[in-house]
Design a protein around this motif. Structure first.
Motif: not given
Length: 307
Positions: A80-98
Motif C-alpha cells: 500500500t502507499p503507506p507501506r511503500q513510504r515506510a519500506l523505500c530506502g530501507r527494505e527496498i532500495a533503488l539504484v536510479p538511472q539518473s
C-alpha cells in the motif's frame, strides 16, 4: 519464495490535448513478474517498454496523474502507499538511472552514510568506496565535482550499504569502465547470494547474462516472456516469444538482424497481441485479445503460438 510479486499491473496517465480534451495513455498493461530470494531477475526490452515505470510503481513514486491497477506484494503482503513510504530506502532500495538523483547540496560521503541503518556508518561508507575504487577524498566532494562514472558508483554504494532485502537497479552500469561494470555486477550477485533479491533493469543483455538467473522480456508495456538465463543462447531457438527471438537475433554478435516496424506508441496500441503487427507468425486470432501469460516448461510466455 518470492519476495516481490507484481500481478497484472496496469499503469495509465491522464493528460490533456488541444482543446483541453482529456485522454488516457496506457503505458503498462497486465504486467506480471516476481523476484525470489537469492535471485537476480533481469528486465530487458526496448526504450519505452515500461521497465523504469515498473520500478517507480513498486516504489510508489509515479507521477500524480498516474492511474494504477493490479497488485504489488512485498513479503506476501500488499504494498500500500503507506507501506511503500515506510519500506523505500530501507527494505527496498533503488539504484536510479539518473545520476541527478544525488542531492546537489550534500557531500557524497554523507549521502552514503545516511543510508546505513545499523552499525558503523563511517566504516561502511569507507569500505564500499574502496570496493568501488573511489578514493578517500571523494567522500568530501559534492555531486557536481564527480564524473558520470564516479556518480554512478556512489549511487550503487548507497544501495549496497542500506541493508535492503530488495535492490532495484535501473540501468546501473552506463558510464562505468569495464572493471567497474564487472565489480558492480559481482556485488549485485553477492547481494542475491545472501538470500536477498535483485531486479536488474537493463538494455545490456550481455551483462545480464553474466549474473542473472531469469530474464523477463518487456514489449510495449507488458511482459511477453520470462525465461531462465540459459535459454538465451545459440540462435534463440530455446526462446518462445517471437519478440524475444527477434531481440536476441538483433544483437551484433547474433547476426544483427533488424526487426521490421517499431514498438507501438501508448496512444495507439493494437488490439490483441501488441507484437502482432510486426510478427511473422501472427494470425487472425492474435488480433482478438491480449494473450494471457501462461506457463511453458521452465518459464512463461504471452503467445498463443508458442510451444
Amino acid at each position: 519464495m518470492a519476495i516481490l510479486e507484481v500481478e497484472n499491473l496496469s499503469v495509465s496517465f491522464k493528460r490533456y490535448t488541444r482543446g483541453f480534451k482529456q485522454v488516457k495513455s496506457n503505458v503498462i498493461s497486465s504486467l506480471s513478474v516476481e523476484v525470489e530470494e537469492g535471485e537476480i531477475m533481469a528486465i530487458v526490452g526496448a526504450s519505452g517498454s515500461g521497465k523504469s515505470l515498473l520500478a517507480q510503481a513498486i516504489l510508489g513514486i509515479l507521477p500524480r496523474n498516474a492511474i494504477v491497477s493490479g497488485g504489488i506484494k512485498y513479503g506476501g503482503e500488499v504494498l500500500t502507499p503507506p507501506r511503500q513510504r515506510a519500506l523505500c530506502g530501507r527494505e527496498i532500495a533503488l539504484v536510479p538511472q539518473s545520476v541527478n538523483s544525488l542531492d546537489p547540496l550534500m557531500r557524497v560521503g554523507e549521502q552514503v552514510r545516511t543510508s546505513v541503518k545499523s552499525g558503523n556508518a563511517a566504516a561502511a561508507q569507507k569500505e564500499v568506496f574502496e570496493r568501488y575504487h573511489l578514493d578517500a577524498n571523494v567522500e568530501k566532494m559534492y555531486p557536481f565535482q564527480l564524473s558520470g562514472g564516479m556518480a554512478r558508483r556512489v549511487l550503487i554504494s548507497t544501495a549496497m550499504v542500506s541493508g535492503a532485502r530488495v535492490i532495484i537497479a535501473d540501468e546501473p552500469t552506463p558510464g562505468l569502465d569495464e572493471r567497474s561494470v564487472a565489480e558492480a555486477l559481482k556485488h549485485l550477485r553477492e547481494f542475491a547470494d545472501s538470500r536477498c533479491a535483485v531486479l536488474l533493469i537493463t538494455h545490456d543483455i550481455e551483462s545480464a547474462l553474466k549474473i542473472a538467473d531469469r530474464i523477463a522480456v518487456f514489449y510495449a508495456g507488458t511482459t511477453v516472456e520470462i525465461s531462465p538465463v540459459e535459454n538465451f543462447r545459440g540462435n534463440g531457438e530455446e526462446l518462445w516469444h517471437p519478440f524475444s527471438k527477434a531481440l536476441w537475433r538483433a544483437l551484433p554478435q547474433n547476426g544483427f538482424v533488424p526487426i521490421p516496424g517499431s514498438q507501438p506508441h501508448p496512444d495507439d496500441l493494437p488490439s490483441g497481441c501488441l507484437f502482432a503487427p510486426r510478427c511473422g507468425m501472427a494470425s487472425a486470432e492474435c488480433g482478438e485479445a491480449l494473450p494471457d501469460m501462461r506457463k511453458l516448461r521452465n518459464g512463461s510466455v504471452r503467445c498463443i503460438h508458442a510451444t
